[in-house]
Design a protein around this motif. Sequence first.
Motif, PDB file in Angstrom:
ATOM      1  N   ALA A   1      32.621  32.107  37.961  1.00 42.10           N
ATOM      2  CA  ALA A   1      32.218  31.630  36.633  1.00 42.10           C
ATOM      3  C   ALA A   1      32.830  30.276  36.291  1.00 42.10           C
ATOM      4  CB  ALA A   1      32.617  32.666  35.576  1.00 42.10           C
ATOM      5  N   ASP A   2      33.621  29.718  37.195  1.00 43.38           N
ATOM      6  CA  ASP A   2      34.355  28.474  36.926  1.00 43.38           C
ATOM      7  C   ASP A   2      33.728  27.327  37.723  1.00 43.38           C
ATOM      8  OD1 ASP A   2      36.215  26.418  36.620  1.00 43.38           O
ATOM      9  OD2 ASP A   2      37.910  27.815  36.532  1.00 43.38           O
ATOM     10  N   ASP A   3      33.167  26.327  37.032  1.00 40.62           N
ATOM     11  CA  ASP A   3      32.498  25.215  37.702  1.00 40.62           C
ATOM     12  C   ASP A   3      33.444  24.388  38.549  1.00 40.62           C
ATOM     13  OD1 ASP A   3      30.085  25.936  36.612  1.00 40.62           O
ATOM     14  OD2 ASP A   3      30.221  24.555  34.906  1.00 40.62           O
ATOM     15  N   ARG A   4      34.730  24.453  38.322  1.00 39.12           N
ATOM     16  CA  ARG A   4      35.682  23.674  39.124  1.00 39.12           C
ATOM     17  C   ARG A   4      35.730  24.150  40.574  1.00 39.12           C
ATOM     18  NH1 ARG A   4      41.135  24.544  36.107  1.00 39.12           N
ATOM     19  NH2 ARG A   4      40.230  26.646  36.088  1.00 39.12           N
ATOM     20  N   PHE A   5      35.302  25.383  40.818  1.00 42.02           N
ATOM     21  CA  PHE A   5      35.425  25.956  42.165  1.00 42.02           C
ATOM     22  C   PHE A   5      34.050  26.196  42.794  1.00 42.02           C
ATOM     23  CE2 PHE A   5      39.225  27.255  39.797  1.00 42.02           C
ATOM     24  CZ  PHE A   5      40.199  26.702  40.606  1.00 42.02           C
ATOM     25  N   GLU A   6      33.111  25.308  42.484  1.00 41.45           N
ATOM     26  CA  GLU A   6      31.772  25.455  43.039  1.00 41.45           C
ATOM     27  C   GLU A   6      31.791  25.512  44.565  1.00 41.45           C
ATOM     28  OE1 GLU A   6      27.406  23.200  42.947  1.00 41.45           O
ATOM     29  OE2 GLU A   6      29.104  22.429  41.766  1.00 41.45           O
ATOM     30  N   TYR A   7      32.726  24.757  45.145  1.00 39.73           N
ATOM     31  CA  TYR A   7      32.815  24.730  46.609  1.00 39.73           C
ATOM     32  C   TYR A   7      33.188  26.090  47.190  1.00 39.73           C
ATOM     33  CZ  TYR A   7      37.900  24.561  45.925  1.00 39.73           C
ATOM     34  OH  TYR A   7      39.199  24.856  45.571  1.00 39.73           O
ATOM     35  N   ALA A   8      33.830  26.951  46.387  1.00 40.04           N
ATOM     36  CA  ALA A   8      34.293  28.256  46.874  1.00 40.04           C
ATOM     37  C   ALA A   8      33.352  29.397  46.504  1.00 40.04           C
ATOM     38  CB  ALA A   8      35.692  28.557  46.317  1.00 40.04           C
ATOM     39  N   TRP A   9      32.243  29.080  45.824  1.00 39.33           N
ATOM     40  CA  TRP A   9      31.343  30.154  45.389  1.00 39.33           C
ATOM     41  C   TRP A   9      30.774  30.970  46.548  1.00 39.33           C
ATOM     42  CZ3 TRP A   9      28.328  26.944  41.170  1.00 39.33           C
ATOM     43  CH2 TRP A   9      29.144  26.835  40.037  1.00 39.33           C
ATOM     44  N   PRO A  10      30.390  30.377  47.667  1.00 30.73           N
ATOM     45  CA  PRO A  10      29.874  31.221  48.762  1.00 30.73           C
ATOM     46  C   PRO A  10      30.876  32.269  49.232  1.00 30.73           C
ATOM     47  CG  PRO A  10      29.311  28.921  49.134  1.00 30.73           C
ATOM     48  CD  PRO A  10      30.262  28.937  47.981  1.00 30.73           C
ATOM     49  N   GLU A  11      32.153  31.882  49.324  1.00 34.34           N
ATOM     50  CA  GLU A  11      33.171  32.856  49.744  1.00 34.34           C
ATOM     51  C   GLU A  11      33.404  33.901  48.663  1.00 34.34           C
ATOM     52  OE1 GLU A  11      33.271  29.477  52.264  1.00 34.34           O
ATOM     53  OE2 GLU A  11      33.574  29.526  50.087  1.00 34.34           O
ATOM     54  N   CYS A  12      33.347  33.485  47.390  1.00 36.79           N
ATOM     55  CA  CYS A  12      33.491  34.452  46.298  1.00 36.79           C
ATOM     56  C   CYS A  12      32.376  35.494  46.353  1.00 36.79           C
ATOM     57  CB  CYS A  12      33.462  33.740  44.943  1.00 36.79           C
ATOM     58  SG  CYS A  12      34.893  32.686  44.630  1.00 36.79           S
ATOM     59  N   ILE A  13      31.175  35.033  46.636  1.00 37.82           N
ATOM     60  CA  ILE A  13      30.040  35.953  46.734  1.00 37.82           C
ATOM     61  C   ILE A  13      30.236  36.932  47.891  1.00 37.82           C
ATOM     62  CG2 ILE A  13      27.585  36.071  47.331  1.00 37.82           C
ATOM     63  CD1 ILE A  13      27.207  33.542  45.617  1.00 37.82           C
ATOM     64  N   GLU A  14      30.756  36.437  49.014  1.00 37.75           N
ATOM     65  CA  GLU A  14      30.998  37.320  50.151  1.00 37.75           C
ATOM     66  C   GLU A  14      32.052  38.370  49.822  1.00 37.75           C
ATOM     67  OE1 GLU A  14      29.307  37.640  52.988  1.00 37.75           O
ATOM     68  OE2 GLU A  14      27.976  36.228  51.971  1.00 37.75           O
ATOM     69  N   VAL A  15      33.081  37.985  49.073  1.00 39.82           N
ATOM     70  CA  VAL A  15      34.099  38.957  48.660  1.00 39.82           C
ATOM     71  C   VAL A  15      33.474  40.031  47.782  1.00 39.82           C
ATOM     72  CG1 VAL A  15      36.156  39.264  47.217  1.00 39.82           C
ATOM     73  CG2 VAL A  15      36.080  37.406  48.886  1.00 39.82           C
ATOM     74  N   LEU A  16      32.611  39.617  46.849  1.00 45.28           N
ATOM     75  CA  LEU A  16      31.970  40.580  45.955  1.00 45.28           C
ATOM     76  C   LEU A  16      31.021  41.504  46.704  1.00 45.28           C
ATOM     77  CD1 LEU A  16      31.234  38.226  42.931  1.00 45.28           C
ATOM     78  CD2 LEU A  16      32.902  40.080  43.007  1.00 45.28           C
TER      79      LEU A  16
END
Length: 552
Positions: free
Chosen positions: A119-134
Motif C-alpha cells: 500500500a506504500d508507493d515508496r516501495f513500488e519496486y518491491a511490490w512483486p515480492e510482496c505479492i509473492e509473499v502474500l
Amino acid sequence: MGKINSDRLKTLLAEGTVHELAQRARYEREPAELLEEARELVTDPDPTVRRQAWDALDLVVDDSTRADLFALVLRDLEPEQFRRLLTDPDPVVRNRAGWVNIVVVGYPSRHTTALELLADDRFEYAWPECIEVLRRDPPVKTLVSEYIEAPPDLRKRLSVALGLPAATPLLEVSPEGCSTQVHCWPFTWCSGVVAARECPHLPLSIALLGSSLHAVRDEAMNIVEGFGPGATDLLRSARRSLPAARRNALLLLAGFGWDHIPAEDRRALQRLIRIKQVSETPEPLPVLDAHGGWYAFPTTDQAAVLDALDLTDPVPATLRMGSAVMERSSYYPDQPNPEVFVTPALDGWTVAYCKNEVLGGLAPRAVSTEHRHDLYQRLEELSRRFGSAHWYEHFGVDDYTFLTWSQWCIAREGEIRMHCVSSDDVWVYRCEESNPVDSLGELKAWIEAHDIGRANRRDDEERAEAYEDVLGERHGDDRLPDEHDAAEESDEDGRPTAATWEQNLLFGAWAAAEHLSVDLTDLGPHTHVHGTAVLAVPRTQRDHHRRGVLPI
C-alpha cells in the motif's frame, strides 16, 4: 565487518542433512551460533553486507539443499529483519524473503508487513515480492477485507495477489436477488446476517472461485458456502459471466440444492450421466468407506423395487455417484440425507442403499424387540413380492481399530430365515426352526450352505485364520449366546458395542452379502449389469431439499 563461516557450515552439512543440523542447533552451541551469525548478516542494516552474506551462503549449498538451508537461516526473523529483506534494493535479496516462515509464534504475520508495503508507493519496486509473499499460504479473508477498503490502484495489486486479473469485474446482485440474505460470518465488517446487496464481500468472494491459485479457490469455496443459499443468485450469474469460476460455482449450487442449478446446466448434467451410464464399468466399493443399510432383491425390475419401498422422484445416476452416496465422508454426513441409491440389476440383484434410517435402519442403535418386529414384518412382506428380501446394515464404531457393528436379515417366501447381529458377540435372533443354529460353526455352515455360488474364494485362508482368532478370543467355545441373555447392544453412553475385524470378516453384513446376494466389494468388468441406477427419495420426504456434490 563479520562474514559467514562458509567452511564450517559446509563441514556441518557434510555430517548430516539440513534437518539434522536444525536438530543439533537446538542442543549444541556451535551450530546454533553459526546459524545466528548467518541470520544477522543476511538481514544486516547495511545492504552491501546483506548482499555479500547471501553470496557467501549461496556457495555453501547446492540446488538440492538450498531451499532448506535458507528456510533454516531465516527462521524466527523479527519483523524489522523481514522488512529489510523485503525492501532491499537488490531483487536477488528481496527474493530471499520468500523463504521466510509466514507465521512465527511470538511475531506478527509476515503477511502484515507485505500488505503495508504493497500500500506504500515508496516501495513500488518491491511490490512483486510482496505479492509473492502474500501468495504463500494466502490470507484470503484478510485480503478480501483489505480489498473492500482499498483505493482502486491498491485493489488491482490485491487482485493479483489473490490470483485474479487486475481488471476482474465484480458481479452485481440482480433485482430479484436483492431481498435475499447471506450470513457474512467470515468478515467482521458485516458481522452476521445481512441483505445480499449490502454485503461487499460476497461479489469478490465469488470472483475468487476462478482464482488461478488453488489455495485461494479452496478457501473461497468455504467462504461462499458459509454465506448460505442467499449467494445462489450471484453464483448463477457467475456461471454465465465468469468463465474461470463456472465449475466451482456449479459445485456450490449443487451443494445448496439441485433446484438452484440453472435449467441448461441440469440438462447438460443429465446428458452426461446418460452417456456415462452406457459406458461405465462397475468398481468395487471399499468396505471401510461404506456405512449405512441396504436392501437386496433377486430381481431386475427396478420400478417394482421403487414401488415396494415407496420411493419417488427418481433421477438418473451413475454407479460412481452411488458409491459417493455410500461413502461415509461424502454428501453432508452431519445433515439429514434422504437420498436412496437404487442400483441397476447387478448379476440379477437390485440393491437399494441409504445412509441413515429412511429405509428402516438403526443408524445405529440397539436391536430392540420392537425394532426386530418391524424389521421382520417389513422383510416378510417384501419377500412375498420378490421371493426373497435381504437387509444388511454396517457402521464403523472406531476408525482406528476397525471395530464395527452390523446386522443382516434374510426372508424368503414370507418367512424370516436368519437374523444375525455382529457386535460384542455374534447374536442369532432368528433362524430356520427346522435347522437351528447354536454355534459359530453351525452359523458358518449355514452361510456356506446358502451360498449362491459367486463368493470370492481367494480369501479362504484369511477367513480360516480369522475363524481361529475368533475361537481363540472365546477360549475355544463357539457356542452362540442365548438371545434372552442379550443385553442392549450399546454401552453406557448409548454407543453400539463393536465387533472385531476378524468377527465381521466371517459373520458381519459384508461377509454375509458376499455369500448370500451381491458382493458390492467385488464389482468389476465381470459383473453383469442390467438397466441403470437412480437416486430416489421416500415419498414421505419428497419435499426434502435434495443437495450434494457427487462425482459423475
